[in-house]
Design a protein around this motif. Structure first.
Motif, PDB file in Angstrom:
ATOM      1  N   ALA A 255     -31.866  -5.614  -0.717  1.00 16.22           N
ATOM      2  CA  ALA A 255     -33.108  -5.760  -1.483  1.00 16.22           C
ATOM      3  C   ALA A 255     -33.922  -6.979  -1.035  1.00 16.22           C
ATOM      4  N   PHE A 256     -33.575  -7.532   0.147  1.00 19.38           N
ATOM      5  CA  PHE A 256     -34.346  -8.640   0.725  1.00 19.38           C
ATOM      6  C   PHE A 256     -35.038  -8.178   2.006  1.00 19.38           C
ATOM      7  N   GLY A 257     -35.384  -6.909   2.085  1.00 21.43           N
ATOM      8  CA  GLY A 257     -35.971  -6.360   3.308  1.00 21.43           C
ATOM      9  C   GLY A 257     -37.363  -6.901   3.585  1.00 21.43           C
ATOM     10  N   PRO A 258     -37.895  -6.562   4.763  1.00 17.75           N
ATOM     11  CA  PRO A 258     -39.245  -6.986   5.132  1.00 17.75           C
ATOM     12  C   PRO A 258     -40.256  -6.499   4.096  1.00 17.75           C
ATOM     13  N   GLY A 259     -41.196  -7.331   3.772  1.00 19.98           N
ATOM     14  CA  GLY A 259     -42.244  -6.940   2.819  1.00 19.98           C
ATOM     15  C   GLY A 259     -41.863  -7.143   1.365  1.00 19.98           C
ATOM     16  N   THR A 260     -40.674  -7.720   1.120  1.00 20.50           N
ATOM     17  CA  THR A 260     -40.249  -7.942  -0.274  1.00 20.50           C
ATOM     18  C   THR A 260     -40.228  -9.442  -0.609  1.00 20.50           C
ATOM     19  N   GLU A 261     -41.009 -10.210   0.149  1.00 23.39           N
ATOM     20  CA  GLU A 261     -41.088 -11.651  -0.103  1.00 23.39           C
ATOM     21  C   GLU A 261     -41.540 -11.917  -1.538  1.00 23.39           C
ATOM     22  N   GLY A 262     -41.034 -13.011  -2.085  1.00 19.88           N
ATOM     23  CA  GLY A 262     -41.497 -13.397  -3.423  1.00 19.88           C
ATOM     24  C   GLY A 262     -40.373 -13.446  -4.425  1.00 19.88           C
ATOM     25  N   GLY A 263     -40.730 -13.317  -5.675  1.00 15.34           N
ATOM     26  CA  GLY A 263     -39.744 -13.508  -6.738  1.00 15.34           C
ATOM     27  C   GLY A 263     -39.285 -14.954  -6.734  1.00 15.34           C
ATOM     28  N   GLU A 264     -37.976 -15.151  -6.822  1.00 18.39           N
ATOM     29  CA  GLU A 264     -37.431 -16.517  -6.837  1.00 18.39           C
ATOM     30  C   GLU A 264     -37.013 -16.974  -5.446  1.00 18.39           C
ATOM     31  N   THR A 265     -37.323 -16.156  -4.442  1.00 16.82           N
ATOM     32  CA  THR A 265     -36.828 -16.457  -3.096  1.00 16.82           C
ATOM     33  C   THR A 265     -37.882 -17.193  -2.274  1.00 16.82           C
TER      34      THR A 265
ATOM     35  N   PHE B  54     -36.549   1.328  -1.956  1.00 23.78           N
ATOM     36  CA  PHE B  54     -37.453   0.762  -2.961  1.00 23.78           C
ATOM     37  C   PHE B  54     -38.895   1.159  -2.637  1.00 23.78           C
ATOM     38  N   ALA B  55     -39.527   1.854  -3.569  1.00 23.35           N
ATOM     39  CA  ALA B  55     -40.887   2.322  -3.324  1.00 23.35           C
ATOM     40  C   ALA B  55     -41.869   1.154  -3.294  1.00 23.35           C
ATOM     41  N   LYS B  56     -41.623   0.160  -4.126  1.00 20.71           N
ATOM     42  CA  LYS B  56     -42.523  -0.995  -4.208  1.00 20.71           C
ATOM     43  C   LYS B  56     -41.717  -2.288  -4.084  1.00 20.71           C
ATOM     44  N   PRO B  57     -42.335  -3.345  -3.512  1.00 17.76           N
ATOM     45  CA  PRO B  57     -41.636  -4.627  -3.384  1.00 17.76           C
ATOM     46  C   PRO B  57     -41.083  -5.129  -4.715  1.00 17.76           C
ATOM     47  N   GLU B  58     -41.835  -4.913  -5.790  1.00 18.75           N
ATOM     48  CA  GLU B  58     -41.379  -5.411  -7.105  1.00 18.75           C
ATOM     49  C   GLU B  58     -40.046  -4.782  -7.501  1.00 18.75           C
ATOM     50  N   GLN B  59     -39.824  -3.546  -7.046  1.00 16.41           N
ATOM     51  CA  GLN B  59     -38.553  -2.887  -7.369  1.00 16.41           C
ATOM     52  C   GLN B  59     -37.388  -3.548  -6.627  1.00 16.41           C
ATOM     53  N   ALA B  60     -37.647  -3.989  -5.403  1.00 22.68           N
ATOM     54  CA  ALA B  60     -36.611  -4.717  -4.654  1.00 22.68           C
ATOM     55  C   ALA B  60     -36.323  -6.050  -5.336  1.00 22.68           C
ATOM     56  N   ILE B  61     -37.392  -6.719  -5.764  1.00 20.48           N
ATOM     57  CA  ILE B  61     -37.216  -8.019  -6.436  1.00 20.48           C
ATOM     58  C   ILE B  61     -36.431  -7.834  -7.735  1.00 20.48           C
ATOM     59  N   ASP B  62     -36.790  -6.827  -8.527  1.00 20.11           N
ATOM     60  CA  ASP B  62     -36.051  -6.541  -9.765  1.00 20.11           C
ATOM     61  C   ASP B  62     -34.573  -6.252  -9.468  1.00 20.11           C
ATOM     62  N   TYR B  63     -34.351  -5.457  -8.431  1.00 18.25           N
ATOM     63  CA  TYR B  63     -32.991  -5.057  -8.094  1.00 18.25           C
ATOM     64  C   TYR B  63     -32.143  -6.262  -7.686  1.00 18.25           C
ATOM     65  N   ARG B  64     -32.708  -7.123  -6.841  1.00 18.23           N
ATOM     66  CA  ARG B  64     -31.885  -8.271  -6.415  1.00 18.23           C
ATOM     67  C   ARG B  64     -31.659  -9.243  -7.563  1.00 18.23           C
ATOM     68  N   GLN B  65     -32.661  -9.375  -8.447  1.00 16.25           N
ATOM     69  CA  GLN B  65     -32.465 -10.271  -9.591  1.00 16.25           C
ATOM     70  C   GLN B  65     -31.435  -9.690 -10.564  1.00 16.25           C
TER      71      GLN B  65
ATOM     72  N   ALA C  96     -39.804 -18.443   1.133  1.00 23.09           N
ATOM     73  CA  ALA C  96     -40.225 -17.750   2.362  1.00 23.09           C
ATOM     74  C   ALA C  96     -39.200 -17.923   3.493  1.00 23.09           C
ATOM     75  N   GLU C  97     -38.406 -19.000   3.425  1.00 24.71           N
ATOM     76  CA  GLU C  97     -37.405 -19.276   4.464  1.00 24.71           C
ATOM     77  C   GLU C  97     -36.364 -18.158   4.607  1.00 24.71           C
ATOM     78  N   ALA C  98     -36.146 -17.394   3.554  1.00 23.33           N
ATOM     79  CA  ALA C  98     -35.173 -16.293   3.662  1.00 23.33           C
ATOM     80  C   ALA C  98     -35.624 -15.274   4.713  1.00 23.33           C
ATOM     81  N   TRP C  99     -36.922 -15.194   4.937  1.00 28.40           N
ATOM     82  CA  TRP C  99     -37.447 -14.275   5.952  1.00 28.40           C
ATOM     83  C   TRP C  99     -37.761 -15.006   7.252  1.00 28.40           C
ATOM     84  N   SER C 100     -38.336 -16.221   7.154  1.00 26.05           N
ATOM     85  CA  SER C 100     -38.699 -16.951   8.381  1.00 26.05           C
ATOM     86  C   SER C 100     -37.437 -17.444   9.096  1.00 26.05           C
ATOM     87  N   ASP C 101     -36.384 -17.703   8.340  1.00 23.55           N
ATOM     88  CA  ASP C 101     -35.084 -18.098   8.903  1.00 23.55           C
ATOM     89  C   ASP C 101     -34.070 -17.005   8.566  1.00 23.55           C
TER      90      ASP C 101
END
Ligand code: ASC
Length: 127
Positions: free
Chosen positions: A58-68, A2-13, A70-75
């Motif tokens: 599509a939940f890799g580092p730097g793709t925080e946000g969308g409907e997820t 994913f070139a941009k975080p928004e693309q990861a968010i779109d993909y997972r959604q 922060a705990e998905a990354w901190s935990d």
């Protein structure tokens, strides 16, 4: 990937939406509101097993946000465990639906739904 975080968010959604479609369409059958067509269910579950593998990269580092949350990354460990439980529940649903046994399907379907809910309760933002 994913070139941009928004693309990861779109993909997972997008992949979650497809999972929701292919899972949710079986709910009337599991609830005995629609007839059990074993072959149709098995075919749908086969699609679902492929879809179920898609969102997690599509939940890799730097793709925080969308409907997820922060705990998905901190935990990350807990999140990984929750997603693994889902894919395991999907694998069991595949075995059950391939058996053609309605009760096995119904139980396995319910367990997948529980794993969806557990992960959403912990890691998806409240709507
Ligand atoms: C669905 C869907 C979910 C799960 C969940 C099960 O069909 O979109 O998120 O089932 O509601 O508890």
């Amino acid at each position: 990937q994913f070139a941009k975080p928004e693309q990861a968010i779109d993909y997972r959604q997008a992949s979650m939406a497809l999972i929701g479609s292919h899972f949710g369409r079986m709910a009337p059958v599991a609830k005995k509101e629609a007839p059990y067509d074993a072959a149709a269910i098995a075919k749908n579950v086969e699609v679902l097993t492929v879809l179920a593998a898609l969102p997690w990269s599509a939940f890799g580092p730097g793709t925080e946000g969308g409907e997820t949350k922060a705990e998905a990354w901190s935990d990350a460990k807990g999140f990984k465990q929750a997603t693994d439980e889902f894919t395991t529940a999907i694998d069991k649903l595949k075995v059950a639906s391939d058996s053609g046994d309605f009760d096995a399907f119904r139980v396995a379907f319910g367990n997948v739904g529980k794993s969806c809910k557990t992960c959403h309760d912990a890691y998806r933002k409240e709507k």
